[in-house]
Design an enzyme around this catalytic site. Structure first.
Site, PDB file in Angstrom:
ATOM      1  N   GLU A 117     -11.406 -25.893  -0.508  1.00 37.54           N
ATOM      2  CA  GLU A 117     -10.741 -24.673  -0.679  1.00 37.54           C
ATOM      3  C   GLU A 117     -10.239 -24.750  -2.461  1.00 37.54           C
ATOM      4  O   GLU A 117     -10.460 -25.991  -2.767  1.00 37.54           O
ATOM      5  CB  GLU A 117      -9.352 -24.146   0.025  1.00 37.54           C
ATOM      6  CG  GLU A 117      -9.918 -24.002   1.486  1.00 37.54           C
ATOM      7  CD  GLU A 117      -8.584 -23.528   2.497  1.00 37.54           C
ATOM      8  OE1 GLU A 117      -7.526 -23.636   1.769  1.00 37.54           O
ATOM      9  OE2 GLU A 117      -8.812 -23.275   3.463  1.00 37.54           O
ATOM     10  N   HIS A 232      -2.104 -13.991  -3.393  1.00 42.27           N
ATOM     11  CA  HIS A 232      -3.425 -14.668  -3.177  1.00 42.27           C
ATOM     12  C   HIS A 232      -4.412 -13.728  -3.786  1.00 42.27           C
ATOM     13  O   HIS A 232      -4.561 -12.567  -3.509  1.00 42.27           O
ATOM     14  CB  HIS A 232      -3.667 -14.643  -1.386  1.00 42.27           C
ATOM     15  CG  HIS A 232      -4.696 -15.273  -0.909  1.00 42.27           C
ATOM     16  ND1 HIS A 232      -6.041 -14.906  -1.012  1.00 42.27           N
ATOM     17  CD2 HIS A 232      -4.719 -16.440  -0.088  1.00 42.27           C
ATOM     18  CE1 HIS A 232      -6.829 -15.907  -0.564  1.00 42.27           C
ATOM     19  NE2 HIS A 232      -6.117 -16.708   0.077  1.00 42.27           N
ATOM     20  N   ARG A 272      -5.176 -21.292  -6.952  1.00 42.61           N
ATOM     21  CA  ARG A 272      -5.055 -19.727  -6.879  1.00 42.61           C
ATOM     22  C   ARG A 272      -4.297 -19.265  -7.836  1.00 42.61           C
ATOM     23  O   ARG A 272      -4.546 -17.818  -8.023  1.00 42.61           O
ATOM     24  CB  ARG A 272      -3.971 -19.746  -5.281  1.00 42.61           C
ATOM     25  CG  ARG A 272      -3.895 -18.634  -4.804  1.00 42.61           C
ATOM     26  CD  ARG A 272      -3.369 -18.734  -3.469  1.00 42.61           C
ATOM     27  NE  ARG A 272      -4.246 -19.521  -2.423  1.00 42.61           N
ATOM     28  CZ  ARG A 272      -3.743 -19.879  -1.353  1.00 42.61           C
ATOM     29  NH1 ARG A 272      -2.193 -19.722  -1.009  1.00 42.61           N
ATOM     30  NH2 ARG A 272      -4.515 -20.385  -0.415  1.00 42.61           N
ATOM     31  N   HIS A 331       1.652 -13.493  -1.018  1.00 42.52           N
ATOM     32  CA  HIS A 331       1.312 -14.453  -0.072  1.00 42.52           C
ATOM     33  C   HIS A 331       2.105 -15.495   0.402  1.00 42.52           C
ATOM     34  O   HIS A 331       2.485 -15.819   1.745  1.00 42.52           O
ATOM     35  CB  HIS A 331      -0.108 -15.058  -0.640  1.00 42.52           C
ATOM     36  CG  HIS A 331      -0.940 -15.827   0.710  1.00 42.52           C
ATOM     37  ND1 HIS A 331      -1.444 -15.267   1.726  1.00 42.52           N
ATOM     38  CD2 HIS A 331      -1.259 -17.134   0.626  1.00 42.52           C
ATOM     39  CE1 HIS A 331      -1.843 -16.185   2.354  1.00 42.52           C
ATOM     40  NE2 HIS A 331      -1.667 -17.476   1.852  1.00 42.52           N
ATOM     41  N   ARG A 366       1.433 -23.238  -5.082  1.00 43.54           N
ATOM     42  CA  ARG A 366       1.020 -24.303  -3.917  1.00 43.54           C
ATOM     43  C   ARG A 366      -0.579 -24.596  -3.847  1.00 43.54           C
ATOM     44  O   ARG A 366      -1.090 -23.575  -4.083  1.00 43.54           O
ATOM     45  CB  ARG A 366       1.552 -23.656  -2.725  1.00 43.54           C
ATOM     46  CG  ARG A 366       0.981 -24.353  -1.300  1.00 43.54           C
ATOM     47  CD  ARG A 366       1.580 -23.777  -0.191  1.00 43.54           C
ATOM     48  NE  ARG A 366       1.145 -22.402   0.214  1.00 43.54           N
ATOM     49  CZ  ARG A 366       0.292 -21.923   0.880  1.00 43.54           C
ATOM     50  NH1 ARG A 366      -0.546 -22.950   1.452  1.00 43.54           N
ATOM     51  NH2 ARG A 366      -0.173 -20.566   1.144  1.00 43.54           N
TER      52      ARG A 366
HETATM   53  P1  FAD Z   1       6.835 -18.965   9.838  1.00 44.96           P
HETATM   54  O1  FAD Z   1       5.693 -19.110  10.505  1.00 44.96           O
HETATM   55  O2  FAD Z   1       6.896 -17.809   8.793  1.00 44.96           O
HETATM   56  O3  FAD Z   1       7.880 -18.803  10.955  1.00 44.96           O
HETATM   57  C1  FAD Z   1       9.267 -18.170  10.690  1.00 44.96           C
HETATM   58  C2  FAD Z   1       9.979 -17.680  11.994  1.00 44.96           C
HETATM   59  O4  FAD Z   1      11.188 -17.593  11.765  1.00 44.96           O
HETATM   60  C3  FAD Z   1       9.226 -16.726  12.546  1.00 44.96           C
HETATM   61  O5  FAD Z   1       9.184 -16.970  14.059  1.00 44.96           O
HETATM   62  C4  FAD Z   1      10.261 -15.312  12.404  1.00 44.96           C
HETATM   63  O6  FAD Z   1      10.333 -14.469  13.408  1.00 44.96           O
HETATM   64  C5  FAD Z   1      11.530 -16.254  12.411  1.00 44.96           C
HETATM   65  N1  FAD Z   1      12.754 -15.656  11.686  1.00 44.96           N
HETATM   66  C6  FAD Z   1      12.763 -15.313  10.512  1.00 44.96           C
HETATM   67  N2  FAD Z   1      13.896 -14.600  10.080  1.00 44.96           N
HETATM   68  C7  FAD Z   1      14.663 -14.730  11.151  1.00 44.96           C
HETATM   69  C8  FAD Z   1      15.896 -14.435  11.616  1.00 44.96           C
HETATM   70  N3  FAD Z   1      16.944 -13.760  10.899  1.00 44.96           N
HETATM   71  N4  FAD Z   1      16.421 -14.793  12.634  1.00 44.96           N
HETATM   72  C9  FAD Z   1      15.861 -15.203  13.717  1.00 44.96           C
HETATM   73  N5  FAD Z   1      14.255 -15.573  13.535  1.00 44.96           N
HETATM   74  C10 FAD Z   1      13.888 -15.309  12.179  1.00 44.96           C
HETATM   75  N6  FAD Z   1      -1.002 -21.974   4.762  1.00 44.96           N
HETATM   76  C11 FAD Z   1      -1.912 -22.894   5.060  1.00 44.96           C
HETATM   77  O7  FAD Z   1      -1.431 -24.206   4.770  1.00 44.96           O
HETATM   78  N7  FAD Z   1      -2.993 -22.895   5.580  1.00 44.96           N
HETATM   79  C12 FAD Z   1      -3.320 -21.663   5.620  1.00 44.96           C
HETATM   80  O8  FAD Z   1      -4.901 -21.605   6.099  1.00 44.96           O
HETATM   81  C13 FAD Z   1      -2.833 -20.501   5.405  1.00 44.96           C
HETATM   82  N8  FAD Z   1      -3.162 -19.126   5.720  1.00 44.96           N
HETATM   83  C14 FAD Z   1      -2.628 -17.919   5.597  1.00 44.96           C
HETATM   84  C15 FAD Z   1      -3.004 -16.968   5.889  1.00 44.96           C
HETATM   85  C16 FAD Z   1      -1.979 -15.674   5.940  1.00 44.96           C
HETATM   86  C17 FAD Z   1      -2.666 -14.278   6.319  1.00 44.96           C
HETATM   87  C18 FAD Z   1      -0.776 -15.934   5.590  1.00 44.96           C
HETATM   88  C19 FAD Z   1       0.038 -14.851   5.637  1.00 44.96           C
HETATM   89  C20 FAD Z   1      -0.351 -17.366   5.272  1.00 44.96           C
HETATM   90  C21 FAD Z   1      -1.128 -18.201   5.510  1.00 44.96           C
HETATM   91  N9  FAD Z   1      -0.660 -19.718   4.873  1.00 44.96           N
HETATM   92  C22 FAD Z   1      -1.485 -20.694   5.127  1.00 44.96           C
HETATM   93  C23 FAD Z   1       0.968 -19.812   4.964  1.00 44.96           C
HETATM   94  C24 FAD Z   1       1.375 -20.422   6.268  1.00 44.96           C
HETATM   95  O9  FAD Z   1       0.862 -19.545   7.134  1.00 44.96           O
HETATM   96  C25 FAD Z   1       2.904 -20.251   6.078  1.00 44.96           C
HETATM   97  O10 FAD Z   1       3.716 -20.658   5.089  1.00 44.96           O
HETATM   98  C26 FAD Z   1       3.457 -20.928   7.102  1.00 44.96           C
HETATM   99  O11 FAD Z   1       3.024 -20.781   8.479  1.00 44.96           O
HETATM  100  C27 FAD Z   1       4.970 -20.979   7.368  1.00 44.96           C
HETATM  101  O12 FAD Z   1       5.411 -21.645   8.461  1.00 44.96           O
HETATM  102  P2  FAD Z   1       6.919 -21.621   8.846  1.00 44.96           P
HETATM  103  O13 FAD Z   1       7.216 -22.361  10.028  1.00 44.96           O
HETATM  104  O14 FAD Z   1       7.770 -21.966   7.472  1.00 44.96           O
HETATM  105  O15 FAD Z   1       7.552 -19.958   9.022  1.00 44.96           O
HETATM  106  C1  SIN Z   2      -6.584 -18.836   2.983  1.00 44.49           C
HETATM  107  O1  SIN Z   2      -7.285 -19.118   4.051  1.00 44.49           O
HETATM  108  O2  SIN Z   2      -7.103 -18.446   2.088  1.00 44.49           O
HETATM  109  C2  SIN Z   2      -4.939 -19.279   2.897  1.00 44.49           C
HETATM  110  C3  SIN Z   2      -4.970 -20.548   2.620  1.00 44.49           C
HETATM  111  C4  SIN Z   2      -3.596 -20.911   2.375  1.00 44.49           C
HETATM  112  O3  SIN Z   2      -2.829 -19.911   2.152  1.00 44.49           O
HETATM  113  O4  SIN Z   2      -3.100 -21.812   1.965  1.00 44.49           O
END
Ligand code: FAD
Ligand code: SIN
Length: 541
Positions: A117, A232, A272, A331, A366
């Site tokens: 990537e 993104h 990115r 993103h 990032r």
């Molecule tokens: P999240 O997975 O966002 O979880 C947050 C949780 O907190 C959720 O369950 C939510 O409901 C809960 N929450 C929030 N506020 C409250 C509240 N007030 N009360 C109770 N619960 C609450 N990253 C990579 O490393 N690789 C990838 O390939 C990649 N692809 C991506 C593709 C897309 C389309 C997107 C949008 C993001 C991508 N990312 C990727 C980024 C990555 O997915 C996120 O940064 C990561 O999953 C965040 O994880 P987290 O556990 O911090 O939070």
């Molecule tokens: C992607 O698959 O392009 C998202 C990867 C990322 O957010 O790290």
């Protein structure tokens, strides 16, 4: 409702929250609660596509190379110790996830298949279901947490942190029936994710409203780097929200970016921020609202990327034949609640991991696929630190911006900035009770943030964004009794802080681009802007 304090209350059920909950409950036998505002599987994590960056085969890769790529993408603001922890401990966490049941794609020899990537000098991204990595990780973690004794509070909204005698002692929550109650815990982990919903065009799901950072700001907890919003470069240009993402892995496989004239204009595998900036500049020059991703040369598209192929089919596009319309979309939030290397925040008893945190690993931009990894690595460290009896943050990682102001050579210094007061309350504002009114206000704030604090910003646009945030907050009461009202209040809180930090940073660096300050200025700004607002009444126990 009052109960005996939990050992650990986890807020959020994405990769960070569930990794911590599973480890704390299963390995250490802690009394754990997981509280999440939707159902357990609802999290940005399940939308993740490209994969997890980690050094799983040594040759030609190495953790030194992963470290170097991460530092280069971070545009001078990564904490090198935090990145060292990330790259060294990452592979172990991936293997643990596999042991928990996560199934990653493998090559014909049964070895984990690795993709390339943007910003990575070699292929090192493990993936599942082609580009459905997040869905598989979330599935495995939800299954795993169900096997533990953790108490699950779904459809429950965390409203405020409870602070007593300088420590976080729990939260105030909104129950599914609308009632408020307090949940006490000796340790609270913020794992509430990012804030893409601040913008009208985003890849993030509806729940990404920055609640954890807003709660932290209201409680006076130190926050940094929130001006660095990553856009993104290849979201499908299409009205659906969130925007379907066309993973970087497509460019890693050879897909090309083309402008309105069909010309290539940028190296598709740059980090990115650079690709997005080149794209935005080209769109402005050509007066268009989208460009093209040309994946027509990719073999076996359907086989390698089945979920993206399905999204494209639903949009009436055939990647073997059509160039795919794309535009940047909000993103990822690079900053958040400042932590040390164990995820401890500036408030005793409060920890943060995942996208809500500023651990120092991402700096100003990032590196692709380092986010899922960060969630796994730092959630693990939080649990180990709690198990070992740690009670307050140390001057390590990004926390050195708070506790080690003078800094030693190589340390990113902290620069405290006083955000203008934001103790805004809509009092008896009628919109509070009107769902349609709340939706209208949220839509307006998102549109204005996209216009005023998006990929390219100026001093005057950011001042206007702060006014928008104040107006939105003024229309919703602190006593508002619905998740929608609480989310709007949090979005407004974060919009104000983010725009203020972006206004103060009079330079362009990483994901933050100022038209009026187009150069990087290491002399004035090779530092973290630390927002440490006064504690508001709402955060007090
Ligand atoms: P999240 O997975 O966002 O979880 C947050 C949780 O907190 C959720 O369950 C939510 O409901 C809960 N929450 C929030 N506020 C409250 C509240 N007030 N009360 C109770 N619960 C609450 N990253 C990579 O490393 N690789 C990838 O390939 C990649 N692809 C991506 C593709 C897309 C389309 C997107 C949008 C993001 C991508 N990312 C990727 C980024 C990555 O997915 C996120 O940064 C990561 O999953 C965040 O994880 P987290 O556990 O911090 O939070
Ligand atoms: C992607 O698959 O392009 C998202 C990867 C990322 O957010 O790290």
């Amino acid at each position: 409702m009052t109960t005996e304090p939990l050992d650990l209350l986890v807020l959020g059920s994405g990769v960070a929250g569930l990794s911590a909950a599973v480890r704390a409950a299963e390995i250490h036998g802690m009394r754990v609660g997981v509280l999440t505002k939707g159902e357990l599987h609802q999290a940005t994590t399940r939308w993740a596509q490209g994969g997890v960056a980690a050094v799983l085969h040594d040759d030609p890769d190495s953790t030194d190379l992963h470290l170097a790529d991460t530092l280069a993408a971070g545009a001078g603001l990564c904490d090198a110790d935090a990145v060292r922890v990330l790259v060294d401990e990452g592979p172990g966490r991936v293997h643990e996830l596999i042991a928990l049941g996560a199934m990653f794609d493998r090559d014909e020899h049964g070895r984990l298949a690795l993709a390339r990537e943007g910003g990575h000098s070699v292929p090192r991204v493990v993936h599942a279901g082609g580009a459905a990595t997040g869905a598989e990780i979330e599935r495995a973690l939800v299954d795993a947490v169900h096997r533990t004794a953790a108490v699950l509070h779904e459809n429950t909204f965390a409203l405020e942190l409870l602070v007593d005698d300088g420590r976080c002692v729990g939260i105030e929550a909104l129950a599914p029936d609308g009632g408020r109650y307090q949940l006490r815990a000796n340790n609270v982990l913020l794992a509430t994710g990012g804030a893409g919903q601040l913008f009208a065009v985003t890849t993030n799901p509806l729940e990404a409203t920055g609640d954890g950072i807003a709660m932290a700001l209201r409680a006076g907890v130190a926050v940094a780097d929130i001006e660095f919003v990553q856009f993104h470069p290849t979201a499908l240009h299409h009205p659906s929200m969130p925007r379907p993402l066309l993973s970087e892995a497509l460019r890693g496989h050879g897909a090309l970016l083309r402008d309105a004239n069909g010309e290539r204009f940028v190296d598709e595998l740059l980090p990115r921020d650079e690709v997005t900036r080149a794209e935005t500049t080209r769109m402005l020059e050509q007066g268009v609202d989208h460009l093209w991703l040309d994946a027509t040369g990719l073999e076996n598209f359907e086989l390698r990327f089945p979920t993206i192929a399905a999204d494209l089919r639903a949009a009436g596009l055939d990647p073997a034949r059509d160039w795919l319309p794309i535009a940047p979309a909000a993103h990822y939030l690079c900053g958040g609640v400042i932590t040390d290397l164990d995820g401890a925040s500036s408030l005793g008893g409060l920890w943060a991991a995942g996208e809500v945190a500023c651990s120092g690993v991402h700096g100003a931009n990032r590196l692709a696929s380092n986010s899922l990894l960060e969630g796994m690595v730092f959630a693990f460290r939080v649990v180990e630190a709690i198990e070992q009896g740690k009670v307050e943050a140390e001057a390590t990682g990004a926390m050195r911006a708070v506790l080690d102001g003078d800094g030693s050579p190589g340390v990113i210094r902290g620069r405290p900035v006083d955000e203008p007061s934001f103790d805004v309350d809509g009092g008896d504002a009628t919109e509070v009770f009107e769902p349609a009114g709340l939706t209208r206000l949220r839509d307006r704030l998102q549109r204005r943030m996209t216009e005023l604090a998006g990929v390219i910003r100026t001093g005057s646009s950011l001042q206007a964004a702060m006014k928008e945030a104040t107006a939105a907050a003024g229309a919703v009461s602190r006593r508002a009794g619905s998740p929608a009202a609480a989310e709007l209040r949090n979005l407004a809180r974060l919009a104000h802080a983010m725009s203020f930090a972006a206004l103060v940073r009079e330079e362009s660096r990483g994901a933050h681009t100022r038209q009026d300050f187009p150069e990087r200025d290491d002399q004035r700004f090779r530092s973290r802007l630390v927002l440490r607002p006064p504690v508001s009444q709402a955060g007090a126990a």
